[in-house]
Design a protein around this motif. Sequence first.
Motif, PDB file in Angstrom:
ATOM      1  N   HIS A 175       1.096  -0.936  -0.405  1.00 17.00           N
ATOM      2  CA  HIS A 175       0.033   0.126   0.273  1.00 17.00           C
ATOM      3  C   HIS A 175       0.962   1.155  -0.001  1.00 17.00           C
ATOM      4  O   HIS A 175       2.084   0.968  -0.165  1.00 17.00           O
ATOM      5  N   SER A 177       0.898   3.437   2.287  1.00 15.55           N
ATOM      6  CA  SER A 177       0.563   4.020   4.043  1.00 15.55           C
ATOM      7  C   SER A 177       2.253   4.356   3.982  1.00 15.55           C
ATOM      8  O   SER A 177       2.543   5.134   4.943  1.00 15.55           O
ATOM      9  N   ARG A 201      -0.156  -6.873  -4.991  1.00 14.61           N
ATOM     10  CA  ARG A 201      -0.118  -8.076  -3.814  1.00 14.61           C
ATOM     11  C   ARG A 201      -0.609  -9.415  -4.755  1.00 14.61           C
ATOM     12  O   ARG A 201      -0.906  -8.798  -5.592  1.00 14.61           O
ATOM     13  N   GLU A 203      -2.654 -11.261  -4.970  1.00 12.22           N
ATOM     14  CA  GLU A 203      -4.242 -11.780  -4.933  1.00 12.22           C
ATOM     15  C   GLU A 203      -3.555 -12.933  -5.899  1.00 12.22           C
ATOM     16  O   GLU A 203      -3.998 -12.675  -7.383  1.00 12.22           O
ATOM     17  N   ALA A 210      -6.195  -6.819  -8.792  1.00 10.51           N
ATOM     18  CA  ALA A 210      -5.081  -6.811  -9.739  1.00 10.51           C
ATOM     19  C   ALA A 210      -3.855  -7.121  -8.600  1.00 10.51           C
ATOM     20  O   ALA A 210      -4.230  -6.949  -7.435  1.00 10.51           O
ATOM     21  N   GLN A 215      -2.972   3.082  -5.792  1.00 10.97           N
ATOM     22  CA  GLN A 215      -3.289   3.930  -4.718  1.00 10.97           C
ATOM     23  C   GLN A 215      -2.990   4.930  -4.872  1.00 10.97           C
ATOM     24  O   GLN A 215      -1.653   5.671  -5.270  1.00 10.97           O
ATOM     25  N   GLU A 217      -2.200   7.885  -1.085  1.00 13.49           N
ATOM     26  CA  GLU A 217      -2.600   8.528  -0.083  1.00 13.49           C
ATOM     27  C   GLU A 217      -2.560   9.867   0.317  1.00 13.49           C
ATOM     28  O   GLU A 217      -1.918  10.398  -0.723  1.00 13.49           O
ATOM     29  N   GLU A 283     -17.099   0.763  -2.249  1.00 11.41           N
ATOM     30  CA  GLU A 283     -15.992   1.077  -1.882  1.00 11.41           C
ATOM     31  C   GLU A 283     -15.056   1.716  -2.752  1.00 11.41           C
ATOM     32  O   GLU A 283     -14.753   1.389  -3.642  1.00 11.41           O
ATOM     33  N   GLY A 311      -6.550   6.779   1.564  1.00  9.57           N
ATOM     34  CA  GLY A 311      -5.829   5.661   1.121  1.00  9.57           C
ATOM     35  C   GLY A 311      -7.430   5.355  -0.133  1.00  9.57           C
ATOM     36  O   GLY A 311      -8.149   4.331   0.202  1.00  9.57           O
ATOM     37  N   GLY A 313      -8.335   3.704  -4.130  1.00  7.00           N
ATOM     38  CA  GLY A 313      -7.585   2.660  -5.118  1.00  7.00           C
ATOM     39  C   GLY A 313      -7.632   3.786  -6.611  1.00  7.00           C
ATOM     40  O   GLY A 313      -8.917   4.151  -6.500  1.00  7.00           O
TER      41      GLY A 313
HETATM   42  C1  FA5 Z   1      -5.162  -0.113   1.999  1.00  2.51           C
HETATM   43  O1  FA5 Z   1      -4.506   0.087   1.945  1.00  2.51           O
HETATM   44  C2  FA5 Z   1      -4.778   1.207   3.415  1.00  2.51           C
HETATM   45  N1  FA5 Z   1      -3.335   1.668   3.681  1.00  2.51           N
HETATM   46  C3  FA5 Z   1      -5.672   2.519   3.278  1.00  2.51           C
HETATM   47  C4  FA5 Z   1      -5.924   3.033   4.513  1.00  2.51           C
HETATM   48  C5  FA5 Z   1      -5.069   4.379   3.870  1.00  2.51           C
HETATM   49  C6  FA5 Z   1      -6.388   3.062   5.309  1.00  2.51           C
HETATM   50  C7  FA5 Z   1      -5.407   5.256   5.202  1.00  2.51           C
HETATM   51  C8  FA5 Z   1      -6.550   4.053   6.389  1.00  2.51           C
HETATM   52  C9  FA5 Z   1      -5.925   5.537   6.407  1.00  2.51           C
HETATM   53  P1  FA5 Z   1      -6.883  -1.464   1.668  1.00  2.51           P
HETATM   54  O2  FA5 Z   1      -6.668  -3.037   1.200  1.00  2.51           O
HETATM   55  O3  FA5 Z   1      -8.352  -1.243   1.500  1.00  2.51           O
HETATM   56  O4  FA5 Z   1      -6.513  -0.116   2.301  1.00  2.51           O
HETATM   57  O5  FA5 Z   1      -6.959  -0.776   0.236  1.00  2.51           O
HETATM   58  C10 FA5 Z   1      -7.488   0.613  -0.607  1.00  2.51           C
HETATM   59  C11 FA5 Z   1      -8.106   0.921  -1.772  1.00  2.51           C
HETATM   60  O6  FA5 Z   1      -7.164   0.236  -2.917  1.00  2.51           O
HETATM   61  C12 FA5 Z   1      -9.003  -0.441  -1.952  1.00  2.51           C
HETATM   62  O7  FA5 Z   1     -10.421   0.866  -1.901  1.00  2.51           O
HETATM   63  C13 FA5 Z   1      -9.010  -0.419  -3.716  1.00  2.51           C
HETATM   64  O8  FA5 Z   1      -9.578   0.560  -3.895  1.00  2.51           O
HETATM   65  C14 FA5 Z   1      -7.688  -0.842  -3.424  1.00  2.51           C
HETATM   66  N2  FA5 Z   1      -6.996  -1.777  -3.711  1.00  2.51           N
HETATM   67  C15 FA5 Z   1      -6.748  -2.899  -2.473  1.00  2.51           C
HETATM   68  N3  FA5 Z   1      -6.148  -3.726  -3.423  1.00  2.51           N
HETATM   69  C16 FA5 Z   1      -6.488  -3.439  -4.478  1.00  2.51           C
HETATM   70  C17 FA5 Z   1      -6.051  -4.626  -5.637  1.00  2.51           C
HETATM   71  N4  FA5 Z   1      -5.459  -5.662  -5.744  1.00  2.51           N
HETATM   72  N5  FA5 Z   1      -6.810  -4.143  -6.987  1.00  2.51           N
HETATM   73  C18 FA5 Z   1      -7.175  -3.075  -6.883  1.00  2.51           C
HETATM   74  N6  FA5 Z   1      -6.820  -2.014  -6.338  1.00  2.51           N
HETATM   75  C19 FA5 Z   1      -7.014  -2.837  -4.951  1.00  2.51           C
END
Ligand code: FA5
Length: 341
Positions: A175, A177, A201, A203, A210, A215, A217, A283, A311, A313
């Motif tokens: 991420h 972050s 990631r 996944e 993907a 992202q 931030e 979301e 954060g 996407g």
């Molecule tokens: C995070 O990654 C946190 N670092 C976000 C955060 C930042 C929270 C600051 C609080 C404060 P999460 O795993 O939910 O959170 O990912 C955030 C967004 O990244 C998701 O809502 C989605 O839009 C995107 N995302 C996550 N994983 C994937 C993926 N494999 N493919 C595409 N988009 C993704």
Amino acid sequence: MALDELQGEVDKVRLEWEEALASAGDPESLENLRVRFLGRKGKVSALMNRMKELEPHQRAEAGKLLNSLKQQVTDDLQKLQQALEREAAEQRFAQESYDLSLPGVWRPVGHVHPLTQVRLELEEIFLRLGFDVAAGPEVETEYYNFDALNIPAEHPARDEWDSFYVEGDLLLRTHTSPVQIREMRKRRPPVRIVCPGRCYRRENPDATHAQVFHQLELLWVEEGLTMAHLKWIIDEFVTAFFGADYEMRFAADYFPFTEPSAQVHIRPRSGGATGRHHAGWLEIGGAGMVDPKVLEEVEYNPEQYTGFAFGLGLERMAMLRWGIEDIRLFLQNDPRFLRQF
Ligand code: FA5
């Protein structure tokens, strides 16, 4: 040789020239003529060579005669050549015709990838709101990606089945972050940054996931910030990016580095689908108030400062905006897809 004899020769060559000229009608015969008269072994040159047979006092007069002949031949040649060229051009123009109704030749010009468009637009929005744009490394240490963000050793994201490890404690960041930590270490409050970037990631890829994605931030740390400021910022950017037709809400969530934490949802105000956009709540990212443990980790006093982060996407933003249904399209570089944006 006497001067009048030369005069006779000159007149003869002139006559020959005029006759020959009258019969030359194309560039090739013109060139033959030039060689025949002006070439090294040509008729004019031959007469020039005979000058030495004259008495010295006659040579000036003879020179004039010969020069006038040479000049005439040169001028005639040039005129005829121009006339022939003009004639050829006129013929060509008469044969050619232009169809002005034909479409022009389309030259493909590249343009900005839809994800880059989204990134640039978001950067612009946050720059206007007073944020700096920051960047961090895509190969991160476990410390910045996890520990400093209060993600404990037993957290599933730390598993090599969920993250791409490079070697030792180096991994591809999961991420954006970790950039929070790096920037807070570099700056003193107030800190206002956004950081767009690539994340990785492990996944199973599907229409919404993907292994490589982006992202953005956001982090704001200052005295007196509350969840209301966070909500205001998100509201501002949702309106700036999606238009006033969208509204947002928070839903409870959990992130180790924020407390309280929230999921950010948006939907069209009408409640139904607008154009190609989805209906209902969707979301777009995670958010929350920076956990005091994280502030302590970067030696900010949590009694004095509060902050919030979120954060998003970027693919999710683009998919919502354009009604794109499969995230994998962003990475395939298929011009039939890319040309549409
Ligand atoms: C995070 O990654 C946190 N670092 C976000 C955060 C930042 C929270 C600051 C609080 C404060 P999460 O795993 O939910 O959170 O990912 C955030 C967004 O990244 C998701 O809502 C989605 O839009 C995107 N995302 C996550 N994983 C994937 C993926 N494999 N493919 C595409 N988009 C993704």
